[in-house]
Design a protein around this motif. Sequence first.
Motif, PDB file in Angstrom:
ATOM      1  N   TYR A  96       0.849  -1.193   0.000  1.00 35.93           N
ATOM      2  CA  TYR A  96       0.000   0.000   0.000  1.00 35.93           C
ATOM      3  C   TYR A  96       0.885   1.244   0.000  1.00 35.93           C
ATOM      4  CZ  TYR A  96      -3.631  -3.323   1.397  1.00 35.93           C
ATOM      5  OH  TYR A  96      -4.488  -4.383   1.442  1.00 35.93           O
ATOM      6  N   ASN A  97       0.504   2.240  -0.801  1.00 36.03           N
ATOM      7  CA  ASN A  97       1.306   3.454  -0.911  1.00 36.03           C
ATOM      8  C   ASN A  97       0.403   4.680  -0.860  1.00 36.03           C
ATOM      9  OD1 ASN A  97       2.937   5.678  -1.965  1.00 36.03           O
ATOM     10  ND2 ASN A  97       4.414   4.108  -2.563  1.00 36.03           N
ATOM     11  N   PHE A  98       0.702   5.603   0.069  1.00 33.22           N
ATOM     12  CA  PHE A  98      -0.089   6.819   0.245  1.00 33.22           C
ATOM     13  C   PHE A  98       0.508   8.020  -0.493  1.00 33.22           C
ATOM     14  CE2 PHE A  98      -1.256   4.134   3.780  1.00 33.22           C
ATOM     15  CZ  PHE A  98      -2.625   4.326   3.906  1.00 33.22           C
ATOM     16  N   GLY A  99       1.401   7.763  -1.435  1.00 30.83           N
ATOM     17  CA  GLY A  99       1.958   8.852  -2.231  1.00 30.83           C
ATOM     18  C   GLY A  99       2.960   9.685  -1.460  1.00 30.83           C
ATOM     19  N   ASP A 100       2.886  11.027  -1.649  1.00 32.55           N
ATOM     20  CA  ASP A 100       3.853  11.940  -1.040  1.00 32.55           C
ATOM     21  C   ASP A 100       3.820  11.893   0.487  1.00 32.55           C
ATOM     22  OD1 ASP A 100       4.496  12.676  -3.587  1.00 32.55           O
ATOM     23  OD2 ASP A 100       3.317  14.536  -3.570  1.00 32.55           O
ATOM     24  N   GLN A 101       2.675  11.519   1.045  1.00 36.20           N
ATOM     25  CA  GLN A 101       2.528  11.532   2.502  1.00 36.20           C
ATOM     26  C   GLN A 101       2.786  10.161   3.129  1.00 36.20           C
ATOM     27  OE1 GLN A 101       1.996  14.503   3.846  1.00 36.20           O
ATOM     28  NE2 GLN A 101       1.779  15.419   1.804  1.00 36.20           N
ATOM     29  N   HIS A 102       3.262   9.218   2.339  1.00 36.91           N
ATOM     30  CA  HIS A 102       3.373   7.836   2.812  1.00 36.91           C
ATOM     31  C   HIS A 102       4.258   7.719   4.051  1.00 36.91           C
ATOM     32  CE1 HIS A 102       3.319   3.456   2.482  1.00 36.91           C
ATOM     33  NE2 HIS A 102       4.632   3.473   2.718  1.00 36.91           N
ATOM     34  N   LYS A 104       5.235   9.958   6.261  1.00 39.11           N
ATOM     35  CA  LYS A 104       4.699  10.641   7.434  1.00 39.11           C
ATOM     36  C   LYS A 104       3.539   9.857   8.047  1.00 39.11           C
ATOM     37  CE  LYS A 104       5.996  15.284   5.853  1.00 39.11           C
ATOM     38  NZ  LYS A 104       5.500  16.619   5.470  1.00 39.11           N
ATOM     39  N   ILE A 105       2.677   9.314   7.182  1.00 33.50           N
ATOM     40  CA  ILE A 105       1.531   8.538   7.669  1.00 33.50           C
ATOM     41  C   ILE A 105       2.013   7.290   8.397  1.00 33.50           C
ATOM     42  CG2 ILE A 105      -0.422   7.116   6.921  1.00 33.50           C
ATOM     43  CD1 ILE A 105      -0.923   9.195   4.719  1.00 33.50           C
ATOM     44  N   CYS A 106       2.965   6.581   7.810  1.00 33.44           N
ATOM     45  CA  CYS A 106       3.482   5.354   8.428  1.00 33.44           C
ATOM     46  C   CYS A 106       4.189   5.653   9.745  1.00 33.44           C
ATOM     47  CB  CYS A 106       4.427   4.636   7.475  1.00 33.44           C
ATOM     48  SG  CYS A 106       3.606   3.924   6.020  1.00 33.44           S
ATOM     49  N   ALA A 107       4.940   6.755   9.799  1.00 34.09           N
ATOM     50  CA  ALA A 107       5.644   7.119  11.031  1.00 34.09           C
ATOM     51  C   ALA A 107       4.657   7.436  12.154  1.00 34.09           C
ATOM     52  CB  ALA A 107       6.556   8.314  10.771  1.00 34.09           C
ATOM     53  N   ALA A 108       3.590   8.173  11.826  1.00 31.60           N
ATOM     54  CA  ALA A 108       2.576   8.489  12.840  1.00 31.60           C
ATOM     55  C   ALA A 108       1.855   7.232  13.298  1.00 31.60           C
ATOM     56  CB  ALA A 108       1.584   9.503  12.271  1.00 31.60           C
ATOM     57  N   ALA A 109       1.560   6.303  12.363  1.00 28.41           N
ATOM     58  CA  ALA A 109       0.900   5.044  12.721  1.00 28.41           C
ATOM     59  C   ALA A 109       1.785   4.198  13.621  1.00 28.41           C
ATOM     60  CB  ALA A 109       0.527   4.276  11.453  1.00 28.41           C
ATOM     61  N   ASP A 110       3.087   4.203  13.346  1.00 31.04           N
ATOM     62  CA  ASP A 110       4.028   3.453  14.193  1.00 31.04           C
ATOM     63  C   ASP A 110       4.039   3.979  15.615  1.00 31.04           C
ATOM     64  OD1 ASP A 110       4.797   1.743  12.158  1.00 31.04           O
ATOM     65  OD2 ASP A 110       6.479   3.007  11.514  1.00 31.04           O
ATOM     66  N   LEU A 133      -5.440  12.853   8.601  1.00 30.53           N
ATOM     67  CA  LEU A 133      -4.684  13.828   7.814  1.00 30.53           C
ATOM     68  C   LEU A 133      -5.556  14.452   6.736  1.00 30.53           C
ATOM     69  CD1 LEU A 133      -2.046  15.210   7.043  1.00 30.53           C
ATOM     70  CD2 LEU A 133      -1.443  13.185   5.692  1.00 30.53           C
ATOM     71  N   LEU A 134      -6.385  13.630   6.087  1.00 31.02           N
ATOM     72  CA  LEU A 134      -7.274  14.152   5.050  1.00 31.02           C
ATOM     73  C   LEU A 134      -8.260  15.162   5.639  1.00 31.02           C
ATOM     74  CD1 LEU A 134      -8.353  14.103   2.146  1.00 31.02           C
ATOM     75  CD2 LEU A 134      -9.817  12.177   2.812  1.00 31.02           C
ATOM     76  N   ARG A 135      -8.778  14.867   6.804  1.00 28.40           N
ATOM     77  CA  ARG A 135      -9.704  15.796   7.452  1.00 28.40           C
ATOM     78  C   ARG A 135      -9.005  17.122   7.758  1.00 28.40           C
ATOM     79  NH1 ARG A 135     -14.157  18.343   7.602  1.00 28.40           N
ATOM     80  NH2 ARG A 135     -14.923  18.904   9.679  1.00 28.40           N
TER      81      ARG A 135
END
Length: 460
Positions: A96-102, A104-110, A133-135
């Motif tokens: 799964y890839n969230f693009g440019d924010q990938h 940052k999203i994975c780091a916050a989830a960790d 993040l989208l919100r």
Amino acid sequence: MTTSVINLLKVRDDRSPVHFEEAGEVGKFKLCNGSDASWLTTPEFGLKELRSRVEPWLTSLFQTEHLSLLVGSGITHAVHHIATGSSAAGMDREGYNFGDQHDKICAAADREAPRAGRTAANIEDDLRVANELLRGMEIVDSQKQAQLKQQLETILGQFASSILRSEGGIATAEAARREQAFNTLVTFLMSFASRSGVRDRLNIFTTNYDRLIEAGAELAGLHLLDRFLGNLMPIFRSSRMDLDMHYNPPGIRGEPRYLEGVARFTKLHGSVDWVQTGKDIRRIGLPFGVDEVAPYLKAPGLSDASPHKLMIYPNAAKDSETANYPYVELFRDLAAAVCRPNSTLVTYGYSFGDEHINRVIRDMLTIPSTHLVVISYNDPLGRIMKTYEELGRPSQISLMIGPALSDLQTLTETFLPKAAIDKTTFRMSELLKQRFGTEPRPSPSVEKGNEGLGSVEDLI
């Protein structure tokens, strides 16, 4: 050198969990060092001794006034393994890839994963952070929100496809193995659903997105009552209408009785076939094991639907009201079902990784007459035993952890009560007790023809 698998059993009057392992022979076990069991008289034992210890206890608990079953991903993995020999798709974040924010999203989830007791984040954690993040981007009117929204829609579509692939693996398995898998599932479900007519309905809760429970219930002829009303495209209703199914016995008027084979069903995290359309949530006609969802969203009334609108938790929420709906209704159903006197909750394949559910279980156990039965194939992260220790109510908790106890086939064939606990069973038991249980040896009258016992009608 292979490490022996440890099994944990705590039922009836056990003060602490009994640890045991294989004794070198299939079906033979021995206690682990430092463990003790007052109900064992020999150093080695087998399934027969375990069954005599477990099955009567479960049979008694299954006939409490209120019974609920909570199943997690373990049931899907178990049935999928029987059918295909491999595990079902998991929550792995790879692919799964969230693009440019990938990153940052994975780091916050960790960072957030340890709060749920996980050492590493999974795709659910990533999706939850991405939605937040989208919100935030929508609030500040970020130029990157359209890109992230598109990535989320793509990932949710991929996520839904992985769920459907697990269904498809079972549906397209070799015929004999598929039949064995579904027969085991049907036996499992009916062991819980076969309750006497004077008892409250079985409540089934699941955290899974797939439709395995629905498929098993359909094969078993088990009617599931949920919050959806309608036939062509059922709609989710907030009002909890206590609908049920009854029948009128011949010759009796005004005294309807429960129809057998009916259970209440709640999917706590949503389902792969739930979709948000406008202000409503509907269940679409998605065949079991189909390749993808998208073609089935191209129907009148679903013009604004997309994989982004699938109601799989965490859903793509637009505001706090949508974030709470319908999940707040579903968790309210869970609390209402289990937090009442004389209630038993059985969990199977649930790893205690959802704090919302754990909180309800914690509240349930504050009622002294409630009981929790935990059945799990393993506890790799230690969350089950950690929760057991934190709850601090060992007398109200039974544990069956390990393949010797919780392998789905072993469980259904050896430990679960048979799927027809009815008056005939109890009458036969009472008859046998009076014939053979009160006297050490049969009397001559019994041997000759049961003279002196009276008629069967007198006994039952």
